[in-house]
Scaffold this motif. Structure first.
Motif, PDB file in Angstrom:
ATOM      1  N   SER A  28       0.856  -1.145   0.204  1.00 48.41           N
ATOM      2  CA  SER A  28       0.080  -0.412  -0.293  1.00 48.41           C
ATOM      3  C   SER A  28       1.003   1.405  -0.130  1.00 48.41           C
ATOM      4  O   SER A  28       1.636   1.540   1.138  1.00 48.41           O
ATOM      5  CB  SER A  28      -0.834  -0.038   0.854  1.00 48.41           C
ATOM      6  OG  SER A  28      -0.841   1.584   1.531  1.00 48.41           O
ATOM      7  N   LEU A  70      -9.474   2.442   4.937  1.00 41.91           N
ATOM      8  CA  LEU A  70      -8.691   1.820   4.099  1.00 41.91           C
ATOM      9  C   LEU A  70      -7.508   2.072   4.915  1.00 41.91           C
ATOM     10  O   LEU A  70      -7.646   2.578   6.016  1.00 41.91           O
ATOM     11  CB  LEU A  70      -8.427   3.306   3.900  1.00 41.91           C
ATOM     12  CG  LEU A  70      -9.620   4.139   2.286  1.00 41.91           C
ATOM     13  CD1 LEU A  70     -10.020   5.744   2.445  1.00 41.91           C
ATOM     14  CD2 LEU A  70      -9.645   3.513   0.978  1.00 41.91           C
ATOM     15  N   ARG A 162     -16.902   8.869   2.208  1.00 46.31           N
ATOM     16  CA  ARG A 162     -16.079   8.249   1.952  1.00 46.31           C
ATOM     17  C   ARG A 162     -15.504   7.169   1.143  1.00 46.31           C
ATOM     18  O   ARG A 162     -15.130   6.538   0.003  1.00 46.31           O
ATOM     19  CB  ARG A 162     -14.200   9.200   2.719  1.00 46.31           C
ATOM     20  CG  ARG A 162     -13.360   8.362   1.775  1.00 46.31           C
ATOM     21  CD  ARG A 162     -13.004   9.400   0.668  1.00 46.31           C
ATOM     22  NE  ARG A 162     -11.818   8.761   0.240  1.00 46.31           N
ATOM     23  CZ  ARG A 162     -11.324   8.121  -0.674  1.00 46.31           C
ATOM     24  NH1 ARG A 162     -12.271   7.637  -1.539  1.00 46.31           N
ATOM     25  NH2 ARG A 162     -10.420   7.625  -0.709  1.00 46.31           N
TER      26      ARG A 162
HETATM   27  N1  LIG Z   1      -6.996   9.097   1.664  1.00 47.48           N
HETATM   28  C1  LIG Z   1      -6.845   8.078   1.855  1.00 47.48           C
HETATM   29  C2  LIG Z   1      -6.156   6.963   0.975  1.00 47.48           C
HETATM   30  C3  LIG Z   1      -5.583   5.552   1.576  1.00 47.48           C
HETATM   31  C4  LIG Z   1      -6.104   4.424   0.389  1.00 47.48           C
HETATM   32  O1  LIG Z   1      -6.570   4.588  -0.368  1.00 47.48           O
HETATM   33  N2  LIG Z   1      -5.349   3.329   0.898  1.00 47.48           N
HETATM   34  C5  LIG Z   1      -5.499   1.802   0.517  1.00 47.48           C
HETATM   35  C6  LIG Z   1      -3.857   1.589  -0.210  1.00 47.48           C
HETATM   36  S1  LIG Z   1      -3.075   2.566  -0.463  1.00 47.48           S
HETATM   37  C7  LIG Z   1      -6.415   1.688   0.338  1.00 47.48           C
HETATM   38  O2  LIG Z   1      -7.006   0.823   1.873  1.00 47.48           O
HETATM   39  N3  LIG Z   1      -7.156   0.621  -0.078  1.00 47.48           N
HETATM   40  C8  LIG Z   1      -8.511  -0.426  -0.281  1.00 47.48           C
HETATM   41  C9  LIG Z   1      -8.279  -1.137  -0.947  1.00 47.48           C
HETATM   42  O3  LIG Z   1      -7.849  -1.645  -1.741  1.00 47.48           O
HETATM   43  O4  LIG Z   1      -9.218  -1.921  -0.360  1.00 47.48           O
HETATM   44  C10 LIG Z   1      -5.528   7.680   2.808  1.00 47.48           C
HETATM   45  O5  LIG Z   1      -4.732   8.704   2.378  1.00 47.48           O
HETATM   46  O6  LIG Z   1      -5.194   7.865   3.592  1.00 47.48           O
END
Ligand SMILES: N[C@@H](CCC(=O)N[C@@H](CS)C(=O)NCC(=O)O)C(=O)O
Length: 287
Positions: A28, A70, A162
């Motif tokens: 991630s 997330l 979100r």
């Molecule tokens: N705005 C959030 C974005 C976080 C995000 O999108 N994280 C991704 C991993 S980089 C995630 O958890 N994705 C969930 C998934 O793939 O189901 C932050 O900066 O924490």
């Protein structure tokens, strides 16, 4: 800063946790950013890995901690913080040394980090299309129903929108994958922002004049992911390419972005195959 309110948190056990706990995943990008920040600060933490490949982020347990599902998320002395850039800003106040948000530059840093966060779904789109092979599994309608209905659904006590943005992303992805149009639009956004960063780096070593900061960490992580996607950073943006090469050598950074050899081989082979088939990022986006 997004520190969750008591009513947002359904996994109540974390309220009793002491010290710093980090929920993250090896691939991630936002988790890598946080881990590099903590490595540079020399801060130890208890690691809780959540496997995004198996949708562990949609289990009751994790949605009870971060209702957005997330990564990353942290629990610090019983408080839950979400949103990577808010987490960095919060941790900068807890662990001020070495300084990674220069005094007086807080507002500028916040604005530039917001710009980075706004491009997150573009980064995800390019990752899914050009890095992962086989492509990242879509989330099923059942997964998305869980996503929509589990956890408190609130952030700071307010109904949170979100998760809806995430569900839209996953529905479109299940329907159409990442189309050429989406890939081109995303690549164009990065070309624009990287050109600005490149100009900044023409006469300074880091993105702020005061030295290495969270901005370098945040944009480095994007540059790293885009490199894996086949974006020609050094060719299009030579100053950024040189900055990237310097940052990549720092042990605190190298450790957090290093890929297990079979994964690296797979990513390299995918890029080579895309080039052979004429469907690589440079060809699709006309870079
Ligand atoms: N705005 C959030 C974005 C976080 C995000 O999108 N994280 C991704 C991993 S980089 C995630 O958890 N994705 C969930 C998934 O793939 O189901 C932050 O900066 O924490």
């Amino acid at each position: 800063m997004v520190k969750l309110a008591d009513e947002d948190i359904k996994t109540r056990e974390v309220l009793d946790w002491k010290g710093l706990h980090v929920f993250h995943f090896i691939f991630s990008s936002c988790s890598q950013k946080l881990r590099i920040f903590l490595a540079l600060k020399g801060v130890d933490y208890e690691s809780h890995e959540i496997d995004l490949m198996t949708n562990e982020n949609l289990k009751d347990y994790f949605l009870g901690i971060n209702p957005r599902g997330l990564l990353p998320a942290i629990v610090h002395d019983g408080d839950v913080h979400i949103e990577s850039n808010d987490i960095l800003t919060y941790l900068e106040s807890v662990y001020p040394e070495p300084r990674l948000i220069p005094e007086g530059a807080e507002d500028k840093v916040a604005a530039l980090l917001k710009h980075e966060d706004d491009l997150h779904l573009d980064l995800r789109a390019l990752s899914f299309r050009f890095v992962f092979n086989p492509p990242h599994d879509p989330k099923s309608p059942e997964d998305l129903e869980i996503y929509a209905t589990t956890g408190s659904g609130t952030v700071n006590g307010q109904k949170d929108e979100r998760v809806g943005v995430e569900i839209d992303f996953w529905e479109t992805y299940a329907d159409r994958g990442i189309t050429d149009d989406v890939a081109q639009a995303a690549a164009e956004k990065f070309r624009k922002v990287f050109s600005v960063l490149d100009a900044t780096l023409a006469d300074q070593d880091y993105l702020l004049t005061d030295g290495l900061s969270v901005l370098d960490i945040a944009w480095f992580i994007y540059a790293n992911r885009l490199t894996l996607a086949g974006y020609p950073i050094a060719r299009l943006h030579p100053n950024l390419g040189a900055w990237y090469a310097r940052m990549e050598e720092m042990p605190e950074i190298a450790r957090e972005i290093s890929l297990p050899p079979p994964v690296k081989e797979k990513f390299d082979a995918t890029r080579a195959q895309h080039v052979a088939d004429g469907v690589n990022l440079e060809a699709v986006a006309g870079l």
